[in-house]
Design a protein around this motif. Structure first.
Motif, PDB file in Angstrom:
ATOM      1  N   ASP A   1       0.892  -1.137  -0.005  1.00  0.00           N
ATOM      2  CA  ASP A   1      -0.027   0.010   0.116  1.00  0.00           C
ATOM      3  C   ASP A   1       0.863   1.279  -0.044  1.00  0.00           C
ATOM      4  OD1 ASP A   1      -2.231  -1.750   0.071  1.00  0.00           O
ATOM      5  OD2 ASP A   1      -2.377  -1.436   2.224  1.00  0.00           O
ATOM      6  N   PHE A   2       0.641   2.061  -0.731  1.00  0.00           N
ATOM      7  CA  PHE A   2       1.203   3.493  -0.921  1.00  0.00           C
ATOM      8  C   PHE A   2       0.263   4.479  -0.607  1.00  0.00           C
ATOM      9  CE2 PHE A   2       3.522   0.473  -3.109  1.00  0.00           C
ATOM     10  CZ  PHE A   2       5.058   0.978  -2.870  1.00  0.00           C
ATOM     11  N   ALA A   3       0.330   5.662   0.357  1.00  0.00           N
ATOM     12  CA  ALA A   3      -0.459   6.785   0.289  1.00  0.00           C
ATOM     13  C   ALA A   3       0.333   8.057  -0.184  1.00  0.00           C
ATOM     14  CB  ALA A   3      -0.769   7.041   1.508  1.00  0.00           C
ATOM     15  N   PHE A   4       0.021   8.646  -1.208  1.00  0.00           N
ATOM     16  CA  PHE A   4       0.357   9.950  -1.691  1.00  0.00           C
ATOM     17  C   PHE A   4      -0.361  11.135  -1.329  1.00  0.00           C
ATOM     18  CE2 PHE A   4       2.117   6.572  -4.542  1.00  0.00           C
ATOM     19  CZ  PHE A   4       3.604   6.651  -4.610  1.00  0.00           C
ATOM     20  N   VAL A   5       0.418  12.205  -1.113  1.00  0.00           N
ATOM     21  CA  VAL A   5      -0.289  13.552  -0.920  1.00  0.00           C
ATOM     22  C   VAL A   5      -0.073  14.165  -2.297  1.00  0.00           C
ATOM     23  CG1 VAL A   5      -0.240  15.873   0.155  1.00  0.00           C
ATOM     24  CG2 VAL A   5       0.263  13.502   1.479  1.00  0.00           C
ATOM     25  N   VAL A   6      -1.194  14.639  -3.053  1.00  0.00           N
ATOM     26  CA  VAL A   6      -1.197  15.174  -4.411  1.00  0.00           C
ATOM     27  C   VAL A   6      -1.982  16.533  -4.159  1.00  0.00           C
ATOM     28  CG1 VAL A   6      -0.795  12.974  -5.405  1.00  0.00           C
ATOM     29  CG2 VAL A   6      -3.155  13.729  -5.326  1.00  0.00           C
ATOM     30  N   ASP A   7      -1.814  17.154  -5.396  1.00  0.00           N
ATOM     31  CA  ASP A   7      -2.743  18.517  -5.812  1.00  0.00           C
ATOM     32  C   ASP A   7      -4.282  18.015  -5.588  1.00  0.00           C
ATOM     33  OD1 ASP A   7      -0.698  20.071  -5.494  1.00  0.00           O
ATOM     34  OD2 ASP A   7      -0.126  20.144  -7.646  1.00  0.00           O
ATOM     35  N   GLN A   8      -4.894  18.746  -5.092  1.00  0.00           N
ATOM     36  CA  GLN A   8      -6.446  18.472  -5.050  1.00  0.00           C
ATOM     37  C   GLN A   8      -6.986  18.411  -6.513  1.00  0.00           C
ATOM     38  OE1 GLN A   8      -8.624  21.229  -2.623  1.00  0.00           O
ATOM     39  NE2 GLN A   8     -10.630  20.127  -3.134  1.00  0.00           N
ATOM     40  N   GLY A   9      -6.420  19.038  -7.638  1.00  0.00           N
ATOM     41  CA  GLY A   9      -7.074  18.782  -8.803  1.00  0.00           C
ATOM     42  C   GLY A   9      -6.369  17.858  -9.420  1.00  0.00           C
ATOM     43  N   LEU A  10      -5.499  16.913  -9.167  1.00  0.00           N
ATOM     44  CA  LEU A  10      -4.750  15.827  -9.909  1.00  0.00           C
ATOM     45  C   LEU A  10      -5.936  14.618 -10.015  1.00  0.00           C
ATOM     46  CD1 LEU A  10      -2.424  14.677 -11.213  1.00  0.00           C
ATOM     47  CD2 LEU A  10      -1.927  13.587  -8.973  1.00  0.00           C
ATOM     48  N   ALA A  11      -5.906  14.103 -11.177  1.00  0.00           N
ATOM     49  CA  ALA A  11      -7.074  13.180 -11.315  1.00  0.00           C
ATOM     50  C   ALA A  11      -6.367  11.842 -10.732  1.00  0.00           C
ATOM     51  CB  ALA A  11      -7.315  12.836 -12.899  1.00  0.00           C
ATOM     52  N   ALA A  12      -7.388  10.991 -10.054  1.00  0.00           N
ATOM     53  CA  ALA A  12      -6.545   9.602  -9.583  1.00  0.00           C
ATOM     54  C   ALA A  12      -6.203   8.680 -10.425  1.00  0.00           C
ATOM     55  CB  ALA A  12      -7.707   8.956  -8.549  1.00  0.00           C
ATOM     56  N   GLY A  13      -6.874   8.736 -11.690  1.00  0.00           N
ATOM     57  CA  GLY A  13      -6.430   7.716 -12.833  1.00  0.00           C
ATOM     58  C   GLY A  13      -5.047   8.096 -13.276  1.00  0.00           C
ATOM     59  N   ASP A  14      -4.509   9.385 -13.320  1.00  0.00           N
ATOM     60  CA  ASP A  14      -3.080   9.778 -13.701  1.00  0.00           C
ATOM     61  C   ASP A  14      -2.147   9.097 -12.588  1.00  0.00           C
ATOM     62  OD1 ASP A  14      -4.420  11.349 -15.780  1.00  0.00           O
ATOM     63  OD2 ASP A  14      -4.097  13.228 -14.635  1.00  0.00           O
ATOM     64  N   LEU A  15      -2.584   9.149 -11.489  1.00  0.00           N
ATOM     65  CA  LEU A  15      -1.610   8.579 -10.500  1.00  0.00           C
ATOM     66  C   LEU A  15      -1.610   7.100 -10.571  1.00  0.00           C
ATOM     67  CD1 LEU A  15       0.348   9.045  -8.199  1.00  0.00           C
ATOM     68  CD2 LEU A  15      -1.638   8.873  -6.563  1.00  0.00           C
ATOM     69  N   VAL A  16      -2.673   6.343 -10.893  1.00  0.00           N
ATOM     70  CA  VAL A  16      -2.713   5.079 -11.252  1.00  0.00           C
ATOM     71  C   VAL A  16      -1.985   4.508 -12.489  1.00  0.00           C
ATOM     72  CG1 VAL A  16      -4.163   3.017 -11.780  1.00  0.00           C
ATOM     73  CG2 VAL A  16      -4.862   4.819  -9.889  1.00  0.00           C
ATOM     74  N   ARG A  17      -1.959   5.365 -13.408  1.00  0.00           N
ATOM     75  CA  ARG A  17      -1.185   4.995 -14.659  1.00  0.00           C
ATOM     76  C   ARG A  17       0.261   5.190 -14.492  1.00  0.00           C
ATOM     77  NH1 ARG A  17      -5.868   7.104 -17.095  1.00  0.00           N
ATOM     78  NH2 ARG A  17      -4.572   9.574 -17.024  1.00  0.00           N
ATOM     79  N   ALA A  18       0.668   6.291 -13.695  1.00  0.00           N
ATOM     80  CA  ALA A  18       2.100   6.308 -13.458  1.00  0.00           C
ATOM     81  C   ALA A  18       2.608   5.336 -12.695  1.00  0.00           C
ATOM     82  CB  ALA A  18       2.015   7.841 -12.462  1.00  0.00           C
ATOM     83  N   VAL A  19       1.854   4.932 -11.533  1.00  0.00           N
ATOM     84  CA  VAL A  19       2.311   3.679 -10.768  1.00  0.00           C
ATOM     85  C   VAL A  19       2.489   2.335 -11.608  1.00  0.00           C
ATOM     86  CG1 VAL A  19       1.963   2.218  -8.614  1.00  0.00           C
ATOM     87  CG2 VAL A  19       1.481   4.536  -8.580  1.00  0.00           C
ATOM     88  N   GLN A  20       1.436   2.176 -12.435  1.00  0.00           N
ATOM     89  CA  GLN A  20       1.617   0.682 -13.109  1.00  0.00           C
ATOM     90  C   GLN A  20       2.538   0.920 -14.135  1.00  0.00           C
ATOM     91  OE1 GLN A  20      -2.641   0.793 -14.761  1.00  0.00           O
ATOM     92  NE2 GLN A  20      -3.024  -0.943 -13.473  1.00  0.00           N
ATOM     93  N   GLY A  21       3.042   2.284 -14.587  1.00  0.00           N
ATOM     94  CA  GLY A  21       3.953   2.161 -15.455  1.00  0.00           C
ATOM     95  C   GLY A  21       5.514   2.122 -14.868  1.00  0.00           C
ATOM     96  N   ALA A  22       5.461   2.087 -13.511  1.00  0.00           N
ATOM     97  CA  ALA A  22       6.935   2.047 -12.815  1.00  0.00           C
ATOM     98  C   ALA A  22       7.644   0.711 -13.066  1.00  0.00           C
ATOM     99  CB  ALA A  22       6.686   2.098 -11.452  1.00  0.00           C
ATOM    100  N   ASP A  23       6.730  -0.583 -13.366  1.00  0.00           N
ATOM    101  CA  ASP A  23       7.255  -1.779 -13.655  1.00  0.00           C
ATOM    102  C   ASP A  23       6.132  -2.395 -14.331  1.00  0.00           C
ATOM    103  OD1 ASP A  23       8.375  -4.338 -14.240  1.00  0.00           O
ATOM    104  OD2 ASP A  23       9.871  -4.040 -12.520  1.00  0.00           O
ATOM    105  N   LYS A  24       6.022  -2.430 -15.788  1.00  0.00           N
ATOM    106  CA  LYS A  24       4.943  -3.207 -16.335  1.00  0.00           C
ATOM    107  C   LYS A  24       4.967  -4.786 -16.258  1.00  0.00           C
ATOM    108  CE  LYS A  24       3.620   0.459 -19.441  1.00  0.00           C
ATOM    109  NZ  LYS A  24       3.828   1.161 -20.916  1.00  0.00           N
ATOM    110  N   HIS A  25       6.293  -5.166 -16.074  1.00  0.00           N
ATOM    111  CA  HIS A  25       6.153  -6.668 -16.085  1.00  0.00           C
ATOM    112  C   HIS A  25       5.881  -7.309 -14.578  1.00  0.00           C
ATOM    113  CE1 HIS A  25       7.877 -10.529 -16.670  1.00  0.00           C
ATOM    114  NE2 HIS A  25       8.686 -10.490 -15.599  1.00  0.00           N
ATOM    115  N   LEU A  26       6.158  -6.461 -13.348  1.00  0.00           N
ATOM    116  CA  LEU A  26       5.896  -7.069 -12.176  1.00  0.00           C
ATOM    117  C   LEU A  26       4.532  -6.487 -11.618  1.00  0.00           C
ATOM    118  CD1 LEU A  26       9.361  -6.815 -10.633  1.00  0.00           C
ATOM    119  CD2 LEU A  26       8.156  -8.876 -11.409  1.00  0.00           C
ATOM    120  N   ILE A  27       4.227  -5.271 -11.913  1.00  0.00           N
ATOM    121  CA  ILE A  27       2.960  -4.607 -11.463  1.00  0.00           C
ATOM    122  C   ILE A  27       1.906  -5.218 -12.261  1.00  0.00           C
ATOM    123  CG2 ILE A  27       1.637  -2.514 -10.776  1.00  0.00           C
ATOM    124  CD1 ILE A  27       4.548  -1.172 -10.364  1.00  0.00           C
ATOM    125  N   SER A  28       0.749  -6.155 -11.620  1.00  0.00           N
ATOM    126  CA  SER A  28      -0.084  -6.401 -12.431  1.00  0.00           C
ATOM    127  C   SER A  28      -1.375  -5.516 -11.960  1.00  0.00           C
ATOM    128  CB  SER A  28      -0.615  -7.873 -11.768  1.00  0.00           C
ATOM    129  OG  SER A  28      -0.784  -8.104 -10.606  1.00  0.00           O
TER     130      SER A  28
END
Length: 803
Positions: free
Chosen positions: A718-745
């Motif tokens: 689990d990771f908890a990030f503090v982000v700007d209020q206007g940031l879309a949650a989906g953008d953060l999800v895509r960034a996290v998944q892109g960290a390692d597409k092989h291991l992160i399912s």
């Protein structure tokens, strides 16, 4: 078009049954609709004679009759007032079906006396005539004579005539084609010219040769008009025509026999000695058109492009050329001098006249399809012979004004073309025989032939038409069956990627409970303007309705109106979709294919007041639809605040691939738009641009990719990030998944927090990241390294790990 078997046999020498003739007609291209054989329905009925009639012992109005029938003496109870000894009538045995009553006779007592059959009236046999009592027939009729034979009933063929074959509107033309098939021999009735004994006192002036190129006529004086003979009346009645008088019946007979309409004028009712053929007139001072009371009793106003027959120096209209005569010059029993008209009227002008005035007469039906251009004089001679035979009189010489249209010219025809186009290997002699039997003049020779169509076949224009005639008469059942070559199945399938996507979308939406709608590709222009269309270039010149005058820029208005109509009829809860074109301009690329869906949620009332979130349900269905269309939904960007103006600004969004490619728009429809379309309540919708969808990756086969399952257990962090209020949650999800597409399912938001511990203008997004080892169990160092990459991916968006 109807005709009887005996009528056909006047032109065709054959011993074939009505069924065989109907089959031959079908194989020759004549579309038989119905064969009515009254001899079958009247087969049980026959002639009988009442021997004695005594009053019924228990009924004053009934009589017990001893009847001599084909089955011997029968005792029959009869209630007809004219039942008497010696009366010859029609007998129906027990078991017979009586068509006029719709019952089958059974043996049962009538007031204690068993009736062994029935004595019939005209109505009970569905015949014309008085029905106050039983039929009173000629006493000379033999007992047992079939009823159909007594009344001259015979089979009738009813078939559909195609517009290109006006020669089939005459029995003689049908016989010609049947004779060519070999089902019988054609009987040719030569037209014998009848010499006139005096010049015709009536002349014809053609002022509109484009409407009527040729007009032939003659006067016959001293005729005795009245009822036509029984044979002529029976022939007309057999095909549903009502006999009028001998003169009119003659014209009707020739119209159905030879496809040659005629008309007769009472000479005493004509004003002047000149008949003028012109267009309709409009008064220059009042602007009102002339009026004509036609034979149907209705008043018509012919226009300038309609053919008018006039007398009184061309001032008084007395008929509509090729359509219907006028009431003022009609023949009746007092007619002694008659002028017979036989003309040729332009088919297009005649058809338009009938359409504009709402008239469909037998003459108009034939002239609109094209009567034989060179039959005017022959038709007049036939009518003259019949009138002289039935009514007497003295004929004048024939007067002819104008010239008929030119006959068809010769066609270069190679007999080998029959084999090349149809596969029929017919010898040249057979081809020549068929064409000759149909009336074509063909010069039999080596090489190409010169084939000239007859004047009644103006539908034949080239060699291919001649091939069709040969194939049709030879029999379509003889056409060889040749399979198409097997080219093998295409490796990529038959459907294009776009077609495959449309099919997948239709199946997916139907499986999710959506109902497919099919609406017009048009809408009202003001509605089109509300949805970004309404350009002058997309307005229709000739719309099918006033509220469908513009090409639609979106499918949504049609679906909104459909849902509103359902709601007005008590079905408010709708989920509709449509796949079809929209039009954003008049250029080829401006037509797009879209998948549109609309829901009008009206959830049932609940005791706890709870209900689902309809907007997120719509988004869920949209994402579930995009996946089988080959779209990687994880790569889509959800953009709010930029949707089209017909969407609710706070409850709508776009799905994009990059900054320019808009894949779909979805959300709630703007309340103002719904109000303008008379739709109540809220409605949610989506619209996918099929052309904007990315091309799916090509696969060597249609097989699904190999299922890869790991034997290693997944783990989560689990990771908890503090982000700007206007940031879309989906953008953060895509960034996290892109960290390692092989291991992160998978990466999934499971908590959003704002409050103490989080700075103002910020929010906390908590993610659960699922890590799936592939080759070996991950060590702590490898997990820490992956976690660092996840944190670094978040920091690129300005996110910081919450302490």
């Amino acid at each position: 078009m109807k005709f009887t078997l005996s009528w056909l046999k006047r032109h065709l020498r054959t011993d074939r049954t009505i069924t065989e003739i109907a089959e031959a007609m079908t194989m020759a291209g004549l579309e038989v609709e119905h064969v009515l054989d009254p001899t079958q329905s009247l087969r049980p009925f026959s002639v009988a004679r009442i021997v004695s009639a005594a009053r019924h012992p228990d009924a004053d109005r009934l009589q017990v009759c001893q009847v001599e029938t084909i089955d011997g003496i029968k005792e029959i109870v009869c209630g007809a007032p004219n039942a008497r000894a010696g009366l010859v009538t029609i007998y129906a045995p027990i078991g017979a079906y009586v068509p006029g009553l719709g019952v089958t006779l059974v043996e049962k007592p009538v007031r204690g006396v068993v009736s062994n059959g029935m004595l019939c009236s005209a109505s009970e046999l569905e015949l014309d005539g008085e029905s106050d009592g039983i039929l009173d027939l000629d006493a000379s009729l033999q007992i047992g004579t079939p009823a159909a034979e007594v009344f001259g009933l015979e089979p009738v063929i009813d078939f559909e005539v195609t517009p290109n074959r006006p020669d089939w509107l005459g029995v003689a033309g049908i016989a010609r084609d049947l004779a060519a098939t070999g089902i019988g021999d054609l009987i040719v009735h030569e037209v014998e010219p009848i010499s006139g004994t005096y010049p015709s006192p009536i002349t014809v002036k053609l002022e509109a040769t484009d409407l009527c190129p040729v007009f032939a006529g003659r006067l016959i004086r001293g005729v005795r008009n009245g009822p036509s003979p029984a044979w002529l009346q029976d022939r007309l009645r057999s095909i549903g025509l009502r006999p009028i008088n001998a003169l009119v019946d003659v014209t009707n007979l020739i119209s159905y026999d030879q496809a040659r309409p005629l008309h007769v004028y009472d000479r005493a009712k004509l004003v002047g000695d000149v008949i003028t053929v012109r267009g309709g007139q409009v008064a220059s001072d009042t602007g009102e058109g002339e009026r004509l009371i036609a034979l149907d009793g209705k008043t018509y106003a012919p226009g300038p492009k309609m053919c008018v027959i006039a007398d009184a120096a061309g001032e008084r209209p007395i008929g509509l050329g090729g359509v219907m005569g006028g009431e003022s010059t009609g023949c009746d029993d007092t007619t002694t001098d008659v002028f017979v008209e036989s003309a040729w009227f332009d088919p297009i002008a005649t058809a338009q006249t009938g359409r504009q005035l709402g008239i469909t007469s037998d003459a108009q039906y034939r002239f609109a399809r094209g009567v034989d251009t060179h039959s005017a004089v022959d038709g007049l001679e036939m009518a003259t012979a019949l009138i002289l035979d039935l009514c007497g009189g003295e004929p004048s010489e024939i007067t002819v004004s104008g010239q008929p249209p030119a006959a068809p010219g010769p066609i270069d025809f190679d007999p080998a073309l029959v084999k090349r186009l149809t596969g029929l290997g017919l010898p040249s002699v057979r081809i020549h025989t068929i064409l000759h039997a149909l009336g074509f003049a063909a010069e039999y020779q080596d090489g190409p032939w010169q084939v000239t169509p007859p004047t009644w076949r103006r539908d034949v224009h080239g060699p291919a038409d001649l091939v069709e005639e040969v194939a049709r008469i030879n029999g379509f059942n003889w056409l060889p069956s040749t399979p198409l070559p097997d080219l093998g199945a295409p490796p990529t399938g038959v459907l294009s990627p776009r077609q495959s996507r449309i099919r997948a979308a239709r199946r997916t939406l139907a499986a999710m409970g959506w109902a497919e709608a099919v609406t017009w590709s048009f809408t009202r222009r003001d509605i089109a303007e509300r949805f970004g269309g309404g350009s002058e270039r997309l307005v229709l010149d000739n719309p099918i309705a006033s509220d469908l005058d513009c090409m639609r820029p979106s499918i949504l208005p049609n679906l909104i109106q459909a849902a509103a109509r359902n709601a007005d009829r008590g079905f408010a809860d709708a989920a509709l979709f449509e796949i079809g074109p929209i039009y954003r301009g008049d250029r080829p690329g401006d037509q797009r294919t879209v998948i549109s869906g609309l829901v009008a949620p009206h959830a049932a009332r609940r005791w706890d007041g709870g209900h689902g979130d309809d907007l997120y349900s719509l988004k869920s269905d949209l994402m579930a639809l995009l996946d089988p269309l080959g779209v990687n939904t994880g790569a889509l960007q959800l953009v709010q605040g930029q949707a089209s103006p017909w969407w609710h600004p706070g409850q709508s969004a776009r799905l994009q691939l990059g900054p320019k490619t808009v894949v779909a728009e979805f959300g709630a429809i703007h309340p103002g738009v719904l109000k303008s379309l008379d739709a109540e309540g809220s409605m949610l919708a989506f619209e996918i641009d099929v052309e904007a969808l990315p091309q799916a990756k090509a696969r060597p086969t249609k097989a699904r990719s190999r299922l890869e399952l790991s034997s290693l257990m997944p783990l989560s962090r689990d990771f908890a990030f503090v982000v700007d209020q206007g940031l879309a949650a989906g953008d953060l999800v895509r960034a996290v998944q892109g960290a390692d597409k092989h291991l992160i399912s998978q990466a999934r938001i499971f908590d959003v927090y704002q409050g103490p511990g989080v700075p103002d203008g910020k929010k906390s997004l908590a993610l659960e990241v699922t890590i799936q080892p592939r080759d070996a169990t991950l060590t702590e160092a490898e997990i820490d390294a992956l976690s660092s990459r996840i944190v670094a991916a978040g920091e690129k968006l300005g996110a910081t790990l919450r302490g």
